[in-house]
Design a protein around this motif. Structure first.
Motif, PDB file in Angstrom:
ATOM      1  N   GLU A  66       0.830  -1.209   0.000  1.00 30.83           N
ATOM      2  CA  GLU A  66       0.000   0.000   0.000  1.00 30.83           C
ATOM      3  C   GLU A  66       0.866   1.261   0.000  1.00 30.83           C
ATOM      4  OE1 GLU A  66      -2.121   1.392   3.543  1.00 30.83           O
ATOM      5  OE2 GLU A  66      -1.518  -0.479   4.536  1.00 30.83           O
ATOM      6  N   LEU A  67       2.025   1.215   0.644  1.00 30.61           N
ATOM      7  CA  LEU A  67       2.931   2.358   0.604  1.00 30.61           C
ATOM      8  C   LEU A  67       3.486   2.575  -0.797  1.00 30.61           C
ATOM      9  CD1 LEU A  67       4.881   1.904   3.962  1.00 30.61           C
ATOM     10  CD2 LEU A  67       3.241   3.728   3.414  1.00 30.61           C
ATOM     11  N   THR A  68       3.687   1.489  -1.545  1.00 26.82           N
ATOM     12  CA  THR A  68       4.140   1.612  -2.931  1.00 26.82           C
ATOM     13  C   THR A  68       3.104   2.357  -3.758  1.00 26.82           C
ATOM     14  OG1 THR A  68       5.449  -0.428  -2.787  1.00 26.82           O
ATOM     15  CG2 THR A  68       4.862   0.341  -4.995  1.00 26.82           C
ATOM     16  N   GLY A  69       1.817   2.014  -3.568  1.00 27.18           N
ATOM     17  CA  GLY A  69       0.758   2.724  -4.273  1.00 27.18           C
ATOM     18  C   GLY A  69       0.724   4.193  -3.912  1.00 27.18           C
ATOM     19  N   TYR A  70       0.900   4.498  -2.642  1.00 29.88           N
ATOM     20  CA  TYR A  70       0.889   5.891  -2.184  1.00 29.88           C
ATOM     21  C   TYR A  70       2.062   6.672  -2.782  1.00 29.88           C
ATOM     22  CZ  TYR A  70       1.239   9.864   1.049  1.00 29.88           C
ATOM     23  OH  TYR A  70       1.324  11.128   1.588  1.00 29.88           O
ATOM     24  N   CYS A  71       3.250   6.107  -2.685  1.00 27.83           N
ATOM     25  CA  CYS A  71       4.435   6.803  -3.207  1.00 27.83           C
ATOM     26  C   CYS A  71       4.373   6.934  -4.725  1.00 27.83           C
ATOM     27  CB  CYS A  71       5.714   6.076  -2.780  1.00 27.83           C
ATOM     28  SG  CYS A  71       6.043   6.151  -1.000  1.00 27.83           S
ATOM     29  N   TYR A  72       3.774   5.962  -5.410  1.00 26.55           N
ATOM     30  CA  TYR A  72       3.635   6.081  -6.864  1.00 26.55           C
ATOM     31  C   TYR A  72       2.704   7.236  -7.224  1.00 26.55           C
ATOM     32  CZ  TYR A  72       2.288   5.098 -11.674  1.00 26.55           C
ATOM     33  OH  TYR A  72       2.034   5.212 -13.007  1.00 26.55           O
ATOM     34  N   MET A 115       2.243   9.836  -5.512  1.00 26.83           N
ATOM     35  CA  MET A 115       2.968  11.069  -5.190  1.00 26.83           C
ATOM     36  C   MET A 115       4.027  11.396  -6.238  1.00 26.83           C
ATOM     37  SD  MET A 115       2.020  12.704  -2.368  1.00 26.83           S
ATOM     38  CE  MET A 115       3.502  13.597  -1.846  1.00 26.83           C
ATOM     39  N   LEU A 116       4.765  10.390  -6.710  1.00 25.89           N
ATOM     40  CA  LEU A 116       5.969  10.631  -7.508  1.00 25.89           C
ATOM     41  C   LEU A 116       5.789  10.389  -9.004  1.00 25.89           C
ATOM     42  CD1 LEU A 116       8.490   8.904  -5.062  1.00 25.89           C
ATOM     43  CD2 LEU A 116       8.055  11.356  -5.309  1.00 25.89           C
ATOM     44  N   GLY A 117       4.794   9.598  -9.404  1.00 28.76           N
ATOM     45  CA  GLY A 117       4.565   9.345 -10.823  1.00 28.76           C
ATOM     46  C   GLY A 117       5.595   8.455 -11.478  1.00 28.76           C
ATOM     47  N   SER A 118       6.364   7.730 -10.685  1.00 32.98           N
ATOM     48  CA  SER A 118       7.411   6.849 -11.203  1.00 32.98           C
ATOM     49  C   SER A 118       7.429   5.564 -10.400  1.00 32.98           C
ATOM     50  CB  SER A 118       8.780   7.534 -11.117  1.00 32.98           C
ATOM     51  OG  SER A 118       9.837   6.590 -11.211  1.00 32.98           O
ATOM     52  N   PHE A 134       9.811   3.314 -10.373  1.00 36.83           N
ATOM     53  CA  PHE A 134      11.142   3.104  -9.805  1.00 36.83           C
ATOM     54  C   PHE A 134      11.378   4.036  -8.609  1.00 36.83           C
ATOM     55  CE2 PHE A 134      11.831   1.938 -14.369  1.00 36.83           C
ATOM     56  CZ  PHE A 134      11.955   0.578 -14.148  1.00 36.83           C
ATOM     57  N   GLU A 135      10.963   5.301  -8.732  1.00 40.44           N
ATOM     58  CA  GLU A 135      11.130   6.218  -7.616  1.00 40.44           C
ATOM     59  C   GLU A 135      10.245   5.818  -6.440  1.00 40.44           C
ATOM     60  OE1 GLU A 135      10.736  10.318  -8.507  1.00 40.44           O
ATOM     61  OE2 GLU A 135      12.477  10.373  -9.830  1.00 40.44           O
ATOM     62  N   ALA A 136       9.066   5.290  -6.730  1.00 39.49           N
ATOM     63  CA  ALA A 136       8.181   4.831  -5.662  1.00 39.49           C
ATOM     64  C   ALA A 136       8.837   3.692  -4.889  1.00 39.49           C
ATOM     65  CB  ALA A 136       6.844   4.389  -6.239  1.00 39.49           C
ATOM     66  N   GLU A 137       9.435   2.767  -5.612  1.00 42.35           N
ATOM     67  CA  GLU A 137      10.107   1.645  -4.955  1.00 42.35           C
ATOM     68  C   GLU A 137      11.252   2.143  -4.069  1.00 42.35           C
ATOM     69  OE1 GLU A 137      12.503  -1.266  -7.303  1.00 42.35           O
ATOM     70  OE2 GLU A 137      11.018  -2.687  -6.558  1.00 42.35           O
ATOM     71  N   ASP A 138      12.030   3.099  -4.575  1.00 44.14           N
ATOM     72  CA  ASP A 138      13.129   3.661  -3.789  1.00 44.14           C
ATOM     73  C   ASP A 138      12.602   4.390  -2.547  1.00 44.14           C
ATOM     74  OD1 ASP A 138      14.952   2.697  -5.614  1.00 44.14           O
ATOM     75  OD2 ASP A 138      15.207   4.619  -6.661  1.00 44.14           O
ATOM     76  N   ALA A 139      11.492   5.123  -2.726  1.00 44.67           N
ATOM     77  CA  ALA A 139      10.925   5.869  -1.605  1.00 44.67           C
ATOM     78  C   ALA A 139      10.411   4.931  -0.514  1.00 44.67           C
ATOM     79  CB  ALA A 139       9.793   6.774  -2.097  1.00 44.67           C
ATOM     80  N   VAL A 140       9.782   3.836  -0.930  1.00 41.15           N
ATOM     81  CA  VAL A 140       9.285   2.869   0.049  1.00 41.15           C
ATOM     82  C   VAL A 140      10.448   2.212   0.785  1.00 41.15           C
ATOM     83  CG1 VAL A 140       8.030   0.702   0.346  1.00 41.15           C
ATOM     84  CG2 VAL A 140       7.114   2.469  -1.158  1.00 41.15           C
ATOM     85  N   GLU A 190      11.963  12.569 -17.289  1.00 40.37           N
ATOM     86  CA  GLU A 190      11.005  13.605 -17.679  1.00 40.37           C
ATOM     87  C   GLU A 190       9.571  13.078 -17.704  1.00 40.37           C
ATOM     88  OE1 GLU A 190      11.684  16.827 -18.797  1.00 40.37           O
ATOM     89  OE2 GLU A 190      13.851  16.744 -18.633  1.00 40.37           O
ATOM     90  N   TRP A 191       9.418  11.752 -17.801  1.00 39.61           N
ATOM     91  CA  TRP A 191       8.128  11.175 -18.152  1.00 39.61           C
ATOM     92  C   TRP A 191       7.443  10.455 -16.995  1.00 39.61           C
ATOM     93  CZ3 TRP A 191       6.731  13.126 -22.534  1.00 39.61           C
ATOM     94  CH2 TRP A 191       7.684  13.408 -23.515  1.00 39.61           C
ATOM     95  N   LEU A 192       6.121  10.458 -17.047  1.00 36.78           N
ATOM     96  CA  LEU A 192       5.336   9.599 -16.179  1.00 36.78           C
ATOM     97  C   LEU A 192       5.656   8.145 -16.519  1.00 36.78           C
ATOM     98  CD1 LEU A 192       2.895  10.085 -14.151  1.00 36.78           C
ATOM     99  CD2 LEU A 192       1.439   9.368 -16.042  1.00 36.78           C
ATOM    100  N   GLU A 193       5.775   7.309 -15.496  1.00 39.62           N
ATOM    101  CA  GLU A 193       6.076   5.891 -15.704  1.00 39.62           C
ATOM    102  C   GLU A 193       4.897   5.033 -15.271  1.00 39.62           C
ATOM    103  OE1 GLU A 193      10.925   5.972 -14.933  1.00 39.62           O
ATOM    104  OE2 GLU A 193       9.572   5.221 -13.389  1.00 39.62           O
ATOM    105  N   PRO A 194       4.752   3.854 -15.877  1.00 35.08           N
ATOM    106  CA  PRO A 194       3.629   2.980 -15.532  1.00 35.08           C
ATOM    107  C   PRO A 194       3.894   2.171 -14.270  1.00 35.08           C
ATOM    108  CG  PRO A 194       4.948   1.932 -17.219  1.00 35.08           C
ATOM    109  CD  PRO A 194       5.564   3.296 -16.979  1.00 35.08           C
ATOM    110  N   MET A 195       2.834   1.542 -13.764  1.00 32.84           N
ATOM    111  CA  MET A 195       2.925   0.729 -12.556  1.00 32.84           C
ATOM    112  C   MET A 195       2.170  -0.585 -12.760  1.00 32.84           C
ATOM    113  SD  MET A 195       3.732   0.075  -9.384  1.00 32.84           S
ATOM    114  CE  MET A 195       4.392   1.596  -8.680  1.00 32.84           C
ATOM    115  N   PRO A 196       2.806  -1.728 -12.497  1.00 31.66           N
ATOM    116  CA  PRO A 196       2.070  -3.002 -12.536  1.00 31.66           C
ATOM    117  C   PRO A 196       1.020  -3.031 -11.426  1.00 31.66           C
ATOM    118  CG  PRO A 196       4.468  -3.346 -12.474  1.00 31.66           C
ATOM    119  CD  PRO A 196       4.223  -1.906 -12.164  1.00 31.66           C
TER     120      PRO A 196
END
Length: 347
Positions: A28-34, A36-39, A41-47, A114-120
């Motif tokens: 659930e934190l991954t979903g939240y950080c994604y 917030m960040l739109g990435s 990979f960045e969401a995974e790092d933030a979590v 620069e770009w929005l990234e997708p999420m599985p």
């Protein structure tokens, strides 16, 4: 928010060590950080940063708030720090108007950052979860919603996600952000107004249709037509006003004729003979694509496509040309490493 933390199957965790309970909140934190960040990979790092800070700070956790609230406070601070001084992530439609489906329209790709990234979908929801919660999770990671969130300042973004997506009370959000309830309500109003300007409803949708048999069937027919490179079959599946974009390229198209022209007579011809496999991505259906570009015709990772489907037709194609995403989706870079991902059907 003050109830005992629970595991994925709803059982209390009070008898489990706190370090194990922390890990239960990763998805659930991954979903939240994604959001917030739109990435991804960045969401995974933030979590991961959130988890490390939580593990190190366990001795200071006094239990006055729930473990979940404490983790969200840490994750929010991590995300706000990451967003400070940074441009928002974009989609090609933010940069300019649609282009012509010819090679001369191509420019040098912009950096991936620069770009929005997708999420599985699997990274933010679990098959064992409540169907209603899963539907909301899917709907609130759809690409249009994530793209609209990028237009909000970091704290407004956090307020809207916590209030509208996660259904926190204003007082709980105020405590998390060390601010007043009035400030939270004001930030929410401004965030809603900005989303409305982006064509998104003033609050995050609370229900979403399941990935039903009709949409799954349309995906399978699209995949079969794509592998066969059957332009007539593909044309029949595309909406007249379909949009196609291909980050990290700025170029995008609007209209069925241009999308088909790109594939039939433009640079998209290079996709002929590709193999594909279905994925669940950003609350919708899509597929991964391997092109026959390797030695001796070996199939190599090329892109991951997300399909927006409305009223029985494909209305949007977001094609992410980033090979690094394949590993994040649990997919091989070379199809020879997993040759039976999908069995194509007759168009």
């Amino acid at each position: 928010m003050s109830a005992p933390a629970r595991t994925g199957d709803g059982t209390d965790q009070v008898d489990r060590p706190l370090d194990l309970q922390i890990e239960d909140h990763r998805r659930e934190l991954t979903g939240y950080c994604y959001r917030m960040l739109g990435s991804a990979f960045e969401a995974e790092d933030a979590v991961q940063d959130t988890m490390i800070r939580a593990w190190k700070g366990l001795a200071k956790f006094d239990g006055r708030s729930s473990l979940r609230s404490w983790l969200y406070r840490i994750a929010t601070n991590v995300c706000i720090d990451a967003l400070n001084g940074r441009k928002r992530r974009a989609v090609p439609m933010d940069i300019g108007g649609p282009g012509a489906p010819v090679a001369e329209s191509l420019r040098e790709p912009l950096p991936d950052a620069e770009w929005l990234e997708p999420m599985p979908d699997a990274r933010v929801s679990t098959p064992a979860g409540d169907p209603a919660d899963k539907a909301i999770a899917r709907e609130t990671i759809r690409l249009a919603f994530i793209a609209a969130l990028q237009h909000l300042p970091a704290r407004q973004r956090a307020v809207l996600i916590l209030r509208e997506v996660l259904c926190w009370k204003a007082a709980e959000v105020a405590t998390l952000l060390d601010t007043s309830v009035a400030s939270v309500n004001s930030a929410l109003q401004r965030a809603r107004a900005t989303l409305s300007e982006q064509g998104i409803s003033e609050s995050a949708p609370q229900e979403a249709p399941a990935l039903d048999a009709e949409r799954t069937d349309l995906l399978m027919r699209y995949m079969a037509a794509f592998e066969a490179f059957d332009m007539e079959a593909l044309t029949a599946l595309l909406h007249a006003d379909v949009e196609q974009n291909m980050p990290p390229l700025e170029l995008w198209f609007r209209g069925r004729e241009d999308v088909i022209a790109w594939m039939a007579t433009g640079p998209g011809q290079g996709c002929r003979g590709s193999r594909v496999a279905p994925v669940e991505i950003n609350g919708t259906v899509g597929f991964a694509q391997w092109k026959p570009s390797g030695p001796d015709g070996e199939f190599e990772a090329w892109g991951i496509q997300a399909l927006r489907i409305e009223d029985g037709a494909v209305t949007g194609l977001s094609i992410f040309l980033n090979k690094d995403l394949f590993g994040y989706f649990g997919l091989p870079l070379k199809l020879a490493d997993a040759p039976e991902l999908w069995e194509p059907k007759t168009v």
